[in-house]
Design an enzyme around this catalytic site. Structure first.
Site, PDB file in Angstrom:
ATOM      1  CB  SER A 130      69.170  90.021  91.050  1.00  0.00           C
ATOM      2  OG  SER A 130      69.310  88.652  90.736  1.00  0.00           O
TER       3      SER A 130
ATOM      4  CD  GLU B 105      68.905  84.611  87.682  1.00  0.00           C
ATOM      5  OE1 GLU B 105      68.635  84.644  86.464  1.00  0.00           O
ATOM      6  OE2 GLU B 105      69.335  83.597  88.258  1.00  0.00           O
TER       7      GLU B 105
ATOM      8  CE1 TYR C  55      63.897  89.128  91.158  1.00  0.00           C
ATOM      9  CE2 TYR C  55      65.839  88.005  90.312  1.00  0.00           C
ATOM     10  CZ  TYR C  55      65.216  88.735  91.295  1.00  0.00           C
ATOM     11  OH  TYR C  55      65.911  89.092  92.419  1.00  0.00           O
TER      12      TYR C  55
END
Length: 325
Positions: free
Chosen positions: A128, A130, A152
């Site tokens: 991801s 992120e 996450y």
């Protein structure tokens, strides 16, 4: 003989588009689902309802190594696409423990089962954007350092390192796709893009009056999930495994997204959007913008869906859903 593919998280947005793609390519498609999904198919299997007769589902939990091991033993897949995760970033602030436990252990279980049972199986791990978090450079590519700002993001960095370690230690064909935000009419309602498009539709139909949002100035690189799953498949067709950033290369703010989505419904977002400080993240990721040069040059992957066209598709789908509840 048909190739066999196993998709963890087949009931999600990406899993449903990937299942369609693999079926079109002639694969025998298997997917893992939580047992509760099999008990509530109308709700939990809705994204794959149209292909349900063409795929084989296996009850398994990402938190149970024996159940993951059993699926690999029974299916003997040629390719595995590990998409299952607790993927809503805001929720990861509320329950860091389950996010870290599910995402890190789940990835470890998949890697370990694959190594023990089907070491020739090619693995895709869903990374991801992120992972970059507080970015060191813009745009970000495969060489940009990670600085995750949520449980996450941290869990995805751990999964990335686990995948790389298994690749290097055991010779697995294991690749990570560092995918930037990807949306569609199948996106979960908890994600900001779908929250915006569904509320625009509801307000247009007189079913709601306002939409509460957090940081309107946060910028993201938004693409269409249907195009991103093609990159997943392309990674596993390469002779050698590697890691790839998958992104559009464009950055837009949440404000941009809201303005255009409401305009698609014939509304002005400023008349309906309310800033809610409680929806701001404790540690914000201000700007994410990817550089997918490596994927274009090595995989031949191209992205060409316009930002406005993505938003229009989502709004029109949500307006249609209000007409046919």
């Amino acid at each position: 003989m048909k190739k066999k593919a196993l998709i963890t998280g087949i009931t999600g947005q990406d899993g449903s588009y990937l299942a369609e793609l693999l079926l079109e390519k002639g694969y025998e498609v298997h997917g893992t689902v939580r047992r509760v999904a099999l008990e509530d198919p109308d709700h939990r299997l809705r994204r794959i309802g149209h292909v349900l007769q063409e795929v084989v589902l296996h009850a398994a939990s990402m938190e149970s190594f024996p159940s993951i091991f059993k699926v690999f033993r029974d299916v003997q897949p040629d390719e595995c696409y590990h998409l299952a995760a607790q993927s809503f970033v805001s929720y990861s602030f509320e329950d860091e423990f389950s996010t870290l436990n599910t995402n890190i252990n789940g990835t470890h279980f998949v890697l370990s089962a694959l190594r023990d049972v089907t070491p020739g199986c090619r693995l895709y791990f869903a990374g991801s954007s992120e992972m970059f978090g507080k970015v060191a450079a813009t745009p970000q590519n495969e060489e940009t350092r990670f600085h995750p700002r949520s449980a996450y993001g941290i869990s995805k960095v751990a999964g990335y390192e686990l995948t790389r370690n298994y690749r290097e230690a055991y010779g697995l064909h294991a690749s990570t796709g560092i995918l930037y935000n990807h949306e569609s009419p199948r996106r979960g309602h908890e994600f900001v893009t779908r929250k915006i498009t569904s509320h625009a539709a509801r307000i247009k139909k007189g079913l709601a009056k306002e939409l509460r949002l957090g940081n309107l100035d946060a910028r993201r690189d938004w693409g269409h999930a249907r195009e991103y799953v093609k990159a997943m498949w392309m990674m596993l067709q390469q002779d050698a495994p590697d890691d790839y950033v998958i992104a559009t290369g464009e950055s837009h703010s949440v404000r941009d997204f809201a303005e255009r989505a409401f305009a698609c419904a014939g509304l002005d977002y400023r008349d309906h959007v309310v800033i809610d400080q409680q929806l701001f993240r404790p540690t914000e990721v201000e700007t994410l913008q990817g550089d997918a040069t490596k994927a274009r040059e090595r995989l031949g992957w191209r992205y060409d869906i316009a930002f406005d066209d993505l938003i229009r598709e989502m709004v029109e789908a949500d307006l249609a859903a209000q007409n046919n509840p």
